[in-house]
Design a protein around this motif. Structure first.
Motif, PDB file in Angstrom:
ATOM      1  N   SER A  16      39.486 -34.416  -4.443  1.00  0.00           N
ATOM      2  CA  SER A  16      38.166 -34.038  -3.688  1.00  0.00           C
ATOM      3  C   SER A  16      37.807 -35.397  -3.521  1.00  0.00           C
ATOM      4  O   SER A  16      38.191 -35.264  -2.069  1.00  0.00           O
ATOM      5  CB  SER A  16      37.160 -33.837  -5.238  1.00  0.00           C
ATOM      6  N   THR A  17      38.247 -36.337  -3.715  1.00  0.00           N
ATOM      7  CA  THR A  17      38.585 -37.864  -2.883  1.00  0.00           C
ATOM      8  C   THR A  17      39.309 -37.795  -1.970  1.00  0.00           C
ATOM      9  O   THR A  17      39.073 -38.604  -1.238  1.00  0.00           O
ATOM     10  CB  THR A  17      38.317 -38.968  -4.428  1.00  0.00           C
ATOM     11  N   PHE A  18      40.336 -37.520  -2.585  1.00  0.00           N
ATOM     12  CA  PHE A  18      41.379 -37.865  -2.300  1.00  0.00           C
ATOM     13  C   PHE A  18      41.835 -37.294  -0.789  1.00  0.00           C
ATOM     14  O   PHE A  18      41.576 -37.279   0.725  1.00  0.00           O
ATOM     15  CB  PHE A  18      42.431 -37.060  -2.533  1.00  0.00           C
ATOM     16  N   LEU A  19      40.811 -35.823  -0.869  1.00  0.00           N
ATOM     17  CA  LEU A  19      40.794 -34.776   0.343  1.00  0.00           C
ATOM     18  C   LEU A  19      39.686 -35.723   1.685  1.00  0.00           C
ATOM     19  O   LEU A  19      39.627 -35.574   2.584  1.00  0.00           O
ATOM     20  CB  LEU A  19      40.479 -33.578   0.174  1.00  0.00           C
ATOM     21  N   ALA A  20      38.261 -35.923   0.786  1.00  0.00           N
ATOM     22  CA  ALA A  20      37.874 -36.525   1.173  1.00  0.00           C
ATOM     23  C   ALA A  20      38.048 -37.638   2.273  1.00  0.00           C
ATOM     24  O   ALA A  20      37.556 -37.444   3.425  1.00  0.00           O
ATOM     25  CB  ALA A  20      36.133 -36.584   0.343  1.00  0.00           C
ATOM     26  N   ALA A  21      38.784 -38.228   1.624  1.00  0.00           N
ATOM     27  CA  ALA A  21      38.811 -39.469   2.458  1.00  0.00           C
ATOM     28  C   ALA A  21      39.970 -39.548   3.054  1.00  0.00           C
ATOM     29  O   ALA A  21      39.917 -39.726   4.400  1.00  0.00           O
ATOM     30  CB  ALA A  21      39.616 -40.771   1.495  1.00  0.00           C
TER      31      ALA A  21
END
Length: 77
Positions: A27-32
């Motif tokens: 989720s952090t990867f996609l948000a970034a």
């Protein structure tokens, strides 16, 4: 419909595994990536993760540059 759902789950699994191996949550990867204005769908990201790890490393590096700054906790004194 169910076949599409299964493929989406597979793509998410592959991306998550590749992210976790590099110390990042899915989720952090996609948000970034969204903050970096990288417009790749899950299918493309999964293919890159499986077939071109060096390119996926670059995407992770780019995502880390666009992570939100950690919230500074204000201590009340």
């Amino acid at each position: 419909r169910q076949r599409k759902r299964l493929f989406r789950r597979l793509w998410i699994l592959r991306i998550n595994a590749a992210c976790r191996a590099r110390g990042l949550k899915y989720s952090t990867f996609l948000a970034a990536l969204q903050r970096a204005r990288v417009d790749l769908d899950r299918k493309a990201l999964a293919e890159i993760a499986v077939h071109d790890p060096a390119a996926f490393d670059e995407l992770v590096r780019l995502a880390r540059q666009h992570l939100p700054a950690p919230q500074a906790t204000a201590s009340s004194s």
